[in-house]
Every structure is written in C-alpha cells, then in structure tokens.
Design a protein around this motif. Structure first.
Motif, PDB file in Angstrom:
ATOM      1  N   LEU A 225     -12.363  -6.605   7.743  1.00 29.81           N
ATOM      2  CA  LEU A 225     -11.653  -5.879   6.809  1.00 29.81           C
ATOM      3  C   LEU A 225     -10.384  -5.351   7.848  1.00 29.81           C
ATOM      4  O   LEU A 225      -9.303  -5.296   7.034  1.00 29.81           O
ATOM      5  CB  LEU A 225     -12.258  -4.635   6.160  1.00 29.81           C
ATOM      6  N   LYS A 226     -10.586  -5.081   8.954  1.00 33.42           N
ATOM      7  CA  LYS A 226      -9.667  -4.760   9.899  1.00 33.42           C
ATOM      8  C   LYS A 226      -8.689  -5.786  10.022  1.00 33.42           C
ATOM      9  O   LYS A 226      -7.445  -5.699  10.069  1.00 33.42           O
ATOM     10  CB  LYS A 226     -10.129  -4.023  11.073  1.00 33.42           C
TER      11      LYS A 226
ATOM     12  N   GLY B  31      -7.651  -4.580   5.148  1.00 31.03           N
ATOM     13  CA  GLY B  31      -8.212  -4.182   4.206  1.00 31.03           C
ATOM     14  C   GLY B  31      -8.238  -4.984   2.998  1.00 31.03           C
ATOM     15  O   GLY B  31      -8.405  -4.442   1.663  1.00 31.03           O
TER      16      GLY B  31
ATOM     17  N   PHE C 184     -12.996  -1.305  -2.759  1.00 34.52           N
ATOM     18  CA  PHE C 184     -11.875  -1.373  -1.829  1.00 34.52           C
ATOM     19  C   PHE C 184     -10.890  -0.445  -2.443  1.00 34.52           C
ATOM     20  O   PHE C 184      -9.729  -0.917  -3.238  1.00 34.52           O
ATOM     21  CB  PHE C 184     -11.249  -2.587  -1.330  1.00 34.52           C
TER      22      PHE C 184
ATOM     23  N   PRO D 299      -6.647   2.408   4.471  1.00 35.30           N
ATOM     24  CA  PRO D 299      -7.938   3.070   4.321  1.00 35.30           C
ATOM     25  C   PRO D 299      -8.457   3.996   5.378  1.00 35.30           C
ATOM     26  O   PRO D 299      -8.161   3.824   6.597  1.00 35.30           O
ATOM     27  CB  PRO D 299      -8.966   1.882   4.217  1.00 35.30           C
TER      28      PRO D 299
ATOM     29  N   LEU E  32     -13.568   2.639   4.705  1.00 35.25           N
ATOM     30  CA  LEU E  32     -13.775   1.466   5.371  1.00 35.25           C
ATOM     31  C   LEU E  32     -15.123   1.201   5.626  1.00 35.25           C
ATOM     32  O   LEU E  32     -15.788   0.170   5.302  1.00 35.25           O
ATOM     33  CB  LEU E  32     -12.985   1.326   6.548  1.00 35.25           C
TER      34      LEU E  32
END
Length: 320
Positions: A49-50, A54, A135, A144, A149
C-alpha cells in the motif's frame, strides 16, 4: 514384511485415533499458525500500500519489479478478484497473470513494451475496482493515516489468508510431522544430513536421514529427467553397501474427501521411483488425520505401507 497395510482389522480403530489426533492438534495449534501467517501478510500488504500510495498510483514498473504484490492487489478490490476474473476484465494474456502468480516473476519471453502495456491494463482494473470501504482515503487529497493504513492492511491480509487457509494449515502440520520423525530418529542415534550439503539419496551413510530430498528420475521414454521431492529419507543403521534408503511421505488431512481425490499421487510417485531404481524401493507414508478405509485400501493395493503418527514407534518395524 508388511507393517500396517495388511492389518485390515486394525484400520477402523487407527482411523478414529488418527482423526482425534489431528483434531486435537488443529484446535490447539492451527489458529496460531494462521494468526502468525496473517501478521506477516499484513506487514507485506502494508508495504504494498505504501509503494502504491494507498492504491492511488499503481505503476506497471512496480508490478514488473515486484510481481509478488499481485495477489494483494486482487484482494484489494470489491469484490476480490480471482485470477481468471482479473484476466477477463483486463483483457491481458492469461500467461502473464498466471506466471506472475505462480513464479513471482513476469513471463521471460514477453518483450518490455508489451509487458508494460499489459501491466498497465491490470493496474487500471485494480485502481477502478479498489474497495472504497476498505481504503477510505480514496477520493480525498490527504494521505491515509497510519491507523487507516494498518486497518486496511489487516483486512486484505485476512482475505489473502482466507484464500490460502488450507495450505497454511497443511504446511504447519507437515513441519510438525517432520519434527516428530526427527525427534524419534535422533533419540535412537540417527544423524540428520542437511539438504544444503548436497546430499545424494543413494550415497547416504547408515544411521543418517534427511528431509525434503530430491530424487532424480527419468520419465517414461528415458529422455526427460525430473526431481521427485521426498519428505523423509532414512538410511537404516543396518543398511548394507548399495542398499537404498527408506522413503517416507508425510501426509496429513483435515477431511476424508480431499485424501480420496489425491490418493493416486503416492502410487504414481512410487511407480516412478521403482521404474528408475528397481523393485527394492521402499516407499511408505506417515499419516495423521482423515484417511479412511477407501484411501488405505487403495494404497495397500499399490503395495504402499504406512506408519500412523499416533503410533510412531511402528517405524522400528521398517528396520529403522
């Protein structure tokens, strides 16, 4: 001399005891194995996600360099996408997605321009179907928050682990079974050989054993050679020069249906071993769980013997 394959009168009692042993292990340890895997999965998801801001910036270059994130991205959509559904929606070559899922790398023969174009299609589908209920930052300008997260990563990790729950449990059970064999052998003076030492199954010394050892065989026709992985390979202390070790396959199962679907696998493996190394090959099973009379009867007919884990001392009857 047969150890258990000819003891039909004992099968019913052994099946019941084996089921009890598996269920007891499952209730005590399977949730731990699943939870530990989920923690690691959540960490991996959070990193993915990083790397994609995101899910707001999924670049083909990321998928090319880190194809292992693809299952995470599939589980990030609403609804989660199976492999074939992702292929159908994106219109990409099936081998692209399937190769990335299985080997964790893009197809070697696909040129870079085509690869980037197809990965862009995959990224577009993921971005379009990203689950806004998970999300919650999608559609807003702010990044986020750390707790958002982490929460999203945990949800996706649950989805990932739910999709592979059976393999997680099976791998944990196999580790436990091999640990039981190791403890039994070492208590009787056997020495483990590490596979990384280049162990050859037909060059093992008496009183040694190894796990997950590859045994090379030539397939029908004698041209193509493949390696057959064997869970436990044991050279008895009394073995004579030129004698083959004893092979054991660790098998566990949480239901009767799956074992009967896969019961031919062991017979095929033994047939390949005997075709290459002769009828003296001793290939056996180490069983724990749901193995009914139909499964046992099939294996017995094929000449495959077994040891029940709840009666592990039967290993001694194999001359070990």
């Amino acid at each position: 001399m047969p150890v258990n394959l000819d003891k039909v009168a004992h099968w019913k009692a052994d099946i019941a005891l084996s089921v009890d042993m598996y269920n007891d292990w499952f209730m005590r340890f399977a949730p731990v194995a699943f939870r530990n895997t989920r923690i690691k999965a959540a960490q991996d998801v959070e990193e993915a996600l990083k790397a994609t801001d995101g899910l707001r910036n999924i670049q083909p270059s990321l998928l090319r360099l880190h194809p292992e994130v693809l299952p995470t991205l599939r589980m990030s959509t609403c609804p989660p996408l199976a492999v074939d559904r992702l292929i159908g929606l994106s219109g990409v070559t099936p081998s692209l997605v399937k190769t990335m899922e299985l080997t964790k790398r893009p197809p070697a023969r696909m040129n870079e321009a085509t690869l980037n174009l197809q990965l862009a299609k995959v990224a577009a589908i993921i971005a379009r179907l990203a689950d806004p209920d998970i999300f919650v930052w999608l559609g807003r300008s702010q990044a986020p928050a750390p707790d958002e997260l982490h929460r999203a990563a945990t949800i996706v990790a649950d989805r990932l682990c739910g999709a592979v729950a059976n393999p997680i449990i099976r791998n944990a059970q196999e580790k436990r079974q091999l640990a039981a064999i190791k403890a039994w052998l070492e208590a009787r003076g056997y020495v483990q050989l590490a596979g990384s030492d280049g162990v050859r199954f037909n060059a093992m010394k008496p009183g040694t054993f190894s796990f997950r050892l590859n045994v090379p065989v030539k397939l029908e026709g004698g041209v193509q050679q493949v390696n057959i992985p064997v869970d436990a390979v044991i050279m008895p202390k009394t073995a004579q020069l030129g004698e083959l070790p004893i092979f054991f396959e660790a098998k566990s199962a949480g239901d009767f249906t799956n074992t009967n679907k896969r019961r031919k696998e062991e017979a095929v493996k033994m047939a390949q071993l005997r075709a290459n190394y002769g009828p003296s090959v001793r290939f056996n099973l180490f069983l724990c769980g749901y193995f009914d009379g139909g499964y046992l009867g099939y294996e017995a007919t094929e000449g495959i013997d077994w040891v029940w884990e709840h009666r592990i001392d039967d290993l001694a009857f194999f001359g070990i």
